[in-house]
Design a protein around this motif. Structure first.
Motif, PDB file in Angstrom:
ATOM      1  N   UNK A 167       0.834  -1.206   0.000  1.00 43.98           N
ATOM      2  CA  UNK A 167       0.000   0.000   0.000  1.00 43.98           C
ATOM      3  C   UNK A 167       0.868   1.255   0.000  1.00 43.98           C
ATOM      4  N   UNK A 168       1.990   1.226   0.737  1.00 42.99           N
ATOM      5  CA  UNK A 168       2.899   2.372   0.738  1.00 42.99           C
ATOM      6  C   UNK A 168       3.528   2.571  -0.637  1.00 42.99           C
ATOM      7  N   UNK A 169       3.836   1.492  -1.347  1.00 36.99           N
ATOM      8  CA  UNK A 169       4.375   1.600  -2.697  1.00 36.99           C
ATOM      9  C   UNK A 169       3.349   2.193  -3.647  1.00 36.99           C
ATOM     10  N   UNK A 170       2.093   1.769  -3.513  1.00 39.77           N
ATOM     11  CA  UNK A 170       1.029   2.357  -4.342  1.00 39.77           C
ATOM     12  C   UNK A 170       0.892   3.856  -4.072  1.00 39.77           C
ATOM     13  N   UNK A 171       0.958   4.219  -2.794  1.00 36.97           N
ATOM     14  CA  UNK A 171       0.880   5.639  -2.460  1.00 36.97           C
ATOM     15  C   UNK A 171       2.072   6.419  -2.982  1.00 36.97           C
ATOM     16  N   UNK A 172       3.269   5.820  -2.954  1.00 33.19           N
ATOM     17  CA  UNK A 172       4.457   6.503  -3.474  1.00 33.19           C
ATOM     18  C   UNK A 172       4.333   6.736  -4.969  1.00 33.19           C
ATOM     19  N   UNK A 173       3.828   5.747  -5.698  1.00 34.35           N
ATOM     20  CA  UNK A 173       3.632   5.939  -7.135  1.00 34.35           C
ATOM     21  C   UNK A 173       2.620   7.038  -7.418  1.00 34.35           C
ATOM     22  N   UNK A 174       1.557   7.083  -6.643  1.00 30.69           N
ATOM     23  CA  UNK A 174       0.563   8.145  -6.824  1.00 30.69           C
ATOM     24  C   UNK A 174       1.166   9.513  -6.487  1.00 30.69           C
ATOM     25  N   UNK A 175       1.997   9.572  -5.462  1.00 29.25           N
ATOM     26  CA  UNK A 175       2.643  10.840  -5.109  1.00 29.25           C
ATOM     27  C   UNK A 175       3.571  11.312  -6.216  1.00 29.25           C
TER      28      UNK A 175
END
Length: 450
Positions: free
Chosen positions: A129-137
């Motif tokens: 989930x943190x990786x998904x958020x990093x990509x979105x950021x």
């Protein structure tokens, strides 16, 4: 006092040596200048279009490249989350020393702590989930930097267009001043009228200098946004975005879909999911892990070894992650409220940007339809009418300034529309950017001007 006379022939060898030395130095300098490594190459000109600007943002902007590293950081955290966090433990004990050593055993224990309640799975899901958020950021960073660089591109283009108009006006003023000086010598006009022409010619030159300064400042800001050196030579290509492709009136379904797809909203969604998973992991982590091992003992006076299994576990008496669970639960509520605020802000941005774009597009349409073309036509007729004696000088100067204001007003409105267009595209989410869109820079193409 007697003088010593030195024959000229005695100086000839020295002269020959001096000339030969000079020739050798000149030859060496010529060869040195011919070497490619010593030649100073002229800087390459960067031809900028809107697509090229956005490409440079992805490949050269240090701010965006720094933001991209968030995905690498998150991938490292995911890799670490997949690894068993506890290394094997080896302990060696010899209870007795000195004279009592022969009567005491040697003990060796090898143990491994094991998670058994699904902690590893929760930890991996939270890291995902943190990786998904990093990509979105990273995508949101690209959206914001696209808007900044595109706005800078259009501002520089508008200054270049305005500078062309002002130079044409200054050239017209120069020709007009020549005609005025001729009429003044022939007594056809007064000194007052000649002074008016002088003043207007000076004002036209000052406007050119002022717009040149503004153009340089805007180009420097654009180069900064693109990661280019301030002394890089850039050429602004005329944009081809005059045609309207975005409807100023947007249906609510399109607005809602755009909000869901915006990178900043998706980053907050991922953060909510990550916080929920980390709270679950904190509660699960409070369960004691098993410590399985092998116990080996050597007794004095015995030939063999004694060995057997060992098992142990912690007792969750004091620390059960109570504070961590409360903290993460509150953090989840906080992020949910931040997402609600972000949705409201995004909807307001879309509505305001659509309204600004509609108004600016209408203004440009009015200028193009009723102001710009007649102004350009009349500007070409002014000098002819004055030379033919059909127009007095004060009237000519007044009309010329009005036509100049009309031309500059068009480009001001054009820039406002282009900026409003960029704001609307950004509010609607912009162009999504994935890691596959950008390849790492190689050592042979790190010059952003290529």
């Amino acid at each position: 006092m007697p003088r010593t006379v030195i024959p000229c022939t005695a100086m000839l060898p020295a002269v020959r040596i001096t000339v030969a030395t000079l020739l050798l130095l000149l030859l060496g300098a010529t060869r040195a200048s011919a070497q490619p490594g010593l030649a100073v190459a002229a800087p390459d000109t960067v031809r900028l279009t809107l697509d090229r600007v956005r490409q440079l943002v992805l490949t050269s902007d240090p701010g965006y490249l720094a933001a991209r590293e968030e995905t690498a950081i998150a991938r490292g955290a995911l890799r670490q989350a997949s690894i068993l966090p506890f290394n094997p433990d080896l302990s060696l004990a010899a209870p007795g020393t000195g004279p009592t050593a022969p009567r005491n055993p040697l003990e060796v224990t090898l143990s491994q702590e094991i998670e058994w309640a699904g902690q590893r799975g929760l930890r991996r899901r939270a890291a995902n989930a943190a990786l998904t958020g990093a990509r979105a950021s990273v995508g949101n960073s690209a959206r914001e930097r696209f808007a900044e660089a595109s706005g800078g591109f259009f501002a520089a283009e508008a200054s270049a267009r305005r500078l062309d108009v002002m130079r044409a006006s200054a050239e017209l003023g120069r020709r007009l001043l020549e005609a005025v000086h001729l009429q003044l010598r022939e007594g056809e006009i007064s000194a007052l009228e000649a002074n008016l022409a002088e003043i207007e010619a000076g004002r036209a030159q000052a406007r050119v200098i002022s717009e040149q300064r503004l153009l340089v400042a805007r180009q420097v800001e654009l180069k900064r946004a693109l990661g280019l050196s301030p002394d890089a030579v850039v050429m602004i290509e005329p944009s081809t975005t005059d045609a309207d492709s975005i409807a100023p009136s947007l249906p609510d379904s399109l607005v809602s879909a755009a909000i869901v797809q915006r990178a900043d909203i998706r980053a907050l969604d991922a953060l909510v999911g990550e916080t929920v998973l980390r709270a679950q992991f904190a509660r699960r982590e409070a369960l004691p892990n098993l410590r399985l091992g092998l116990y080996v003992e050597q007794m004095p006076g015995e030939a063999g070894l004694r060995y057997g299994p060992s098992i142990g576990f912690g007792i969750p008496l004091w620390n059960r992650n109570q504070g961590t669970t409360d903290m993460l639960t509150a953090r989840r509520r906080q992020v949910e409220q931040e997402r609600r605020a972000a949705v409201l802000r995004a909807r307001a941005e879309i509505v305001a940007a659509a309204n600004n774009y509609a108004g600016a597009a209408s203004e440009v349409a009015v200028y193009a339809r009723t102001v710009l073309q007649p102004a350009r036509t009349n500007s070409a007729l002014l000098e002819t009418a004055y030379r033919a004696g059909k127009l007095p000088l004060p009237t000519l100067l007044l009309l010329r300034n009005q036509l100049l204001d009309a031309e500059l007003g068009y480009w001001d409105a054009w820039l406002t529309r282009q900026r409003a267009r960029i704001d609307l595209e950004s509010a609607l989410g912009g162009r999504p950017v994935d890691d596959a869109d950008v390849q790492p820079l190689s050592t042979t193409s790190q010059d952003p001007r290529r």
